[in-house]
Design an enzyme around this catalytic site. Structure first.
Site, short mmCIF file in Angstrom:
data_model
loop_
_atom_site.label_atom_id
_atom_site.label_comp_id
_atom_site.label_asym_id
_atom_site.label_seq_id
_atom_site.Cartn_x
_atom_site.Cartn_y
_atom_site.Cartn_z
CE LYS A 80 -3.92 2.00 2.63
NZ LYS A 80 -4.81 1.80 3.79
CB SER A 155 -8.08 3.77 2.90
OG SER A 155 -7.24 3.14 3.86
CB SER A 179 -8.33 0.81 5.72
OG SER A 179 -9.04 2.01 5.61
N1 GLN Z 1 -13.02 4.42 6.48
C1 GLN Z 1 -12.44 4.77 7.75
C2 GLN Z 1 -11.99 6.21 7.69
O1 GLN Z 1 -12.22 6.81 6.72
C3 GLN Z 1 -11.28 3.85 8.06
C4 GLN Z 1 -10.08 4.12 7.26
C5 GLN Z 1 -8.93 3.25 7.60
O2 GLN Z 1 -9.09 2.20 8.22
N2 GLN Z 1 -7.75 3.70 7.25
O3 GLN Z 1 -11.38 6.73 8.57
#
Ligand code: GLN
Length: 497
Positions: A80, A155, A179
């Site tokens: 990532k 994400s 994410s």
């Molecule tokens: N969707 C969640 C957020 O926007 C989690 C994102 C993540 O786990 N990095 O914060």
């Protein structure tokens, strides 16, 4: 018969490498070829590191020839783009870091390197990992390989989409509120968020430091166990990493789960969730029961509904502090055409950050400001403690809890971009786990048959099931998930891209 490299697991590819049927260089070339074929439709990768991958593959071939190979040696992987890779651009899918080339490797990357891994590229994500659909990437949107008009989740959407589409054997993601698990569920792959402190965060660009963890996205649970074994373990460079012994996860994978106790929290089957998701997950839980687990079908975790609100105070607060470093002076994007230092800093942040990142910084700065701190931040921390205690109590009775990974199947690109609250709701089932620092895994649990079958993805859209465990009980989760995968074949289905 030619081998379909894009469908093999790490284990299968590794045995081909060791028997000499293919070389790591050939395997890497096959992967790069697959990337060239599918990338124009999937858009999962920010950077392809062809040259580096081929030289790592040559090194892997030498290790294999010398009999020094590990199961990950010579296996192509993706990282990532918020995990630092020495000499390779690490953008966080943000304009702010578009040209940032780290001078060092994250601990996880270093550990994969020690095992002879081959890194073929870096994956797209929501900017600074803030989002649930990868639409917040400042670079481009990633498409779900099961239906190109839908999101892959986020994400770590690039990581999940790429593994599903066969662009690499596995990928690393990061999980602050879901994410890894949510995109794994959306793309029909296996994704694990380790216990907070299990995997080093050194070299992970910080979003919310008390919640962030790195973990694997793979094609099955066995592969997940392999990758976790490679990346887990104490690291002196991360002060929150915990000196706790790392089991050899692959050897924990016995298919017998009889006698294990599993609770089904009723707060995770909420009104408004898609009926087919509920049906599929309930059927999957029945399967676990059939396999010998003792399932208690109605457990209550009454504080669950407060987790989302607490998260959207805690995560933005920490983000507002972590992102203060992007001032245009130290590294990354720098606005040059300014009359004063203050103007340069303001303009750097104005042009360098996208709208969601700005929203989080503002939310967090507000929640931490004098006068509001107690009302918001301190209160959220109290809720955090309550949630943790509630999980502790549940785990006095259960080895694991099981829930859907998300309330819906992958949604359409653009469907939620104008409504941040709707977007935040995609993570209601995954966020409590980060709040409590627990490990959890998402595994494929079926497809939504009632939805219109989309072009080529005949089976419909994937549904994920989440297993939550006690702190440091990744082995129990892997064992249950493995038993389920031995008895089902949802995880073997691949999209036709
Ligand atoms: N969707 C969640 C957020 O926007 C989690 C994102 C993540 O786990 N990095 O914060």
């Amino acid at each position: 018969m030619s081998i379909e490299y894009d469908r093999l697991t790490i284990y299968e590819a590794s045995s081909l490498l060791r028997s000499g049927e293919i070389s790591a260089v050939e395997l890497t070339r096959a992967c790069l070829e697959r990337i060239r074929q599918v990338e124009p439709r999937v858009h999962a990768l920010v950077t392809v590191t062809e040259e580096m991958a081929l030289s790592q593959a040559q090194k892997a071939d030498r290790l294999i020839a010398a009999g020094d190979a590990d199961p990950l040696t010579g296996i192509p992987a993706l990282i990532k783009d918020n995990i630092c890779t020495r000499g390779v651009r690490t953008t966080c899918s943000s304009k702010m870091l578009e040209n940032f080339v780290p001078p060092y490797d994250a601990t996880v990357v270093e550990r994969l390197g020690q095992r002879g891994a081959v890194i073929v590229g870096k994956t797209n994500m929501d900017e600074f990992a803030m989002g649930s659909s990868t639409e917040n990437s400042a670079l481009f949107v990633t498409n779900n390989p099961w239906d190109l008009s839908r999101v892959p989740g986020g994400s770590s959407g690039g990581s999940a989409a790429a593994v599903a589409a066969g662009e690499a054997f596995y990928a690393l993601g990061s999980d602050t509120g879901g994410s890894i698990r949510q995109p794994a569920g959306f793309c029909n792959v296996t994704g694990l968020k380790p216990t907070y402190g299990r995997v080093s965060r050194y070299g992970l660009v910080a979003f919310a430091s008390s919640l962030d963890q790195i973990g694997p996205l793979t094609r099955d649970v066995t592969d997940c166990a392999l990758v976790l074994s490679a990346i887990a373990g104490y690291d002196t460079r991360d002060s929150t990493s915990i000196p706790y012994p790392t089991p050899d996860y692959p050897s924990c994978l016995v298919a017998d789960i009889s006698g294990l106790t599993i609770g089904v929290p009723k707060e995770y089957f909420v009104q408004g969730m898609q009926a087919e998701v509920e049906q599929a997950v309930r059927a999957a839980i029945s399967k676990l029961e059939e396999l010998g687990a003792k399932v208690e079908w109605e457990v209550s975790l009454p504080h669950t509904p407060y987790a989302l609100a607490a998260y959207y105070i805690i995560a933005p607060s920490e983000a507002s502090a972590n992102l203060a470093r992007y001032d245009g002076v130290k590294y990354g994007f720098s606005y040059r055409d300014a009359g004063s230092m203050w103007e340069a800093m303001e303009k750097t942040r104005q042009h360098g950050f996208g709208p969601e990142v700005k929203r989080r910084i503002m939310l967090g700065t507000y929640a931490l400001s004098a006068g509001y701190y107690d009302a918001w931040y301190v209160k959220a921390q109290k809720v955090r403690t309550l949630l943790r205690q509630e999980f502790d109590q549940a785990f006095a009775r259960f080895d694991a809890l099981v829930t859907p990974t998300s309330p819906s199947v992958p949604f359409k690109i653009g469907e939620k971009t104008d409504d941040p609250l709707q977007m935040y709701l995609s993570d209601v089932f995954t966020i409590p786990v980060n709040i409590a620092g627990l490990p959890a895994i998402s595994i494929p649990a079926g497809f939504a048959a009632g939805l219109p079958a989309v072009a080529k993805a005949k089976a419909g859209l994937p549904i994920g099931m989440q297993l939550i465990g006690k702190p440091f009980a990744e082995d129990t989760l892997l064992k249950i998930a493995h038993a389920y995968q031995q008895a089902t074949d949802w995880h073997k289905k691949r999209p036709e891209v």
